[in-house]
Design an enzyme around this catalytic site. Sequence first.
Site, PDB file in Angstrom:
ATOM      1  NE  ARG A 144      -6.623 -60.548 -26.127  1.00  0.00           N
ATOM      2  CZ  ARG A 144      -7.085 -59.164 -26.544  1.00  0.00           C
ATOM      3  NH1 ARG A 144      -8.423 -58.821 -25.971  1.00  0.00           N
ATOM      4  NH2 ARG A 144      -6.404 -58.381 -27.111  1.00  0.00           N
ATOM      5  CD  GLU A 186      -3.277 -50.840 -37.542  1.00  0.00           C
ATOM      6  OE1 GLU A 186      -3.489 -51.637 -36.792  1.00  0.00           O
ATOM      7  OE2 GLU A 186      -3.207 -51.020 -38.819  1.00  0.00           O
TER       8      GLU A 186
END
Length: 189
Positions: free
Chosen positions: A72, A109
């Site tokens: 993005r 993560e």
Amino acid sequence: MNHSAVASPRQAPMHALVRHIRDVPDFPGPGVVFKDLTPLLADAAAFAICIDALASPWRARRIDAVCGIESRGFIFGAALAHALDAGFVPLRKAGKLPARTIGVDYALEYGRARLEVHADALEQVGKPGARVLLVDDVLATGGTLLAARELIERLEARIVGAAVVVELGSLNARARWRGDVPLHAVLRC
Ligand code: AMP
């Protein structure tokens, strides 16, 4: 939604942007609230305000190249490069770029990721010592933007700053970001 805009002379338009961001709970996994920017991209006025707000801190700082992070970051980065009269350099996921690359591995993560750039990307910009702006859509833990910074530092470019559309303030990525390079967020949510 608990959004707050970053203080700015363009405060009113910034608040108008917030309603074009859709919170999608539990995407891509349980407990994650995904900031979906597709409504903002689909609205011509909101997209224009967003690109103007991304560009305004850097207009007087002569940016030669905007480095956008896949995927993005490409959307916002390409429009931002056009607004700043700069070139665009894609920072891509592993194995996507066709010519010789350099890369940085970093922690996500869950698991690890790798960001790559063409070794001659800044030569292609055609300005020795190119002045670079990093851009992504969302700043979460900061790992991705830090990896982008490390990658571009290896190319011995001058990193003028970093820009994101949304900073997730609760994750405190700024604590990991060395302040010698300014980091600007259009919105902090
Ligand atoms: P991080 O490395 O944790 O700062 O994550 C930033 C990258 O992951 C950006 O490229 C974002 O596109 C994406 N990302 C992370 N968290 C979110 C979120 N809550 N909503 C949308 N995108 C996210």
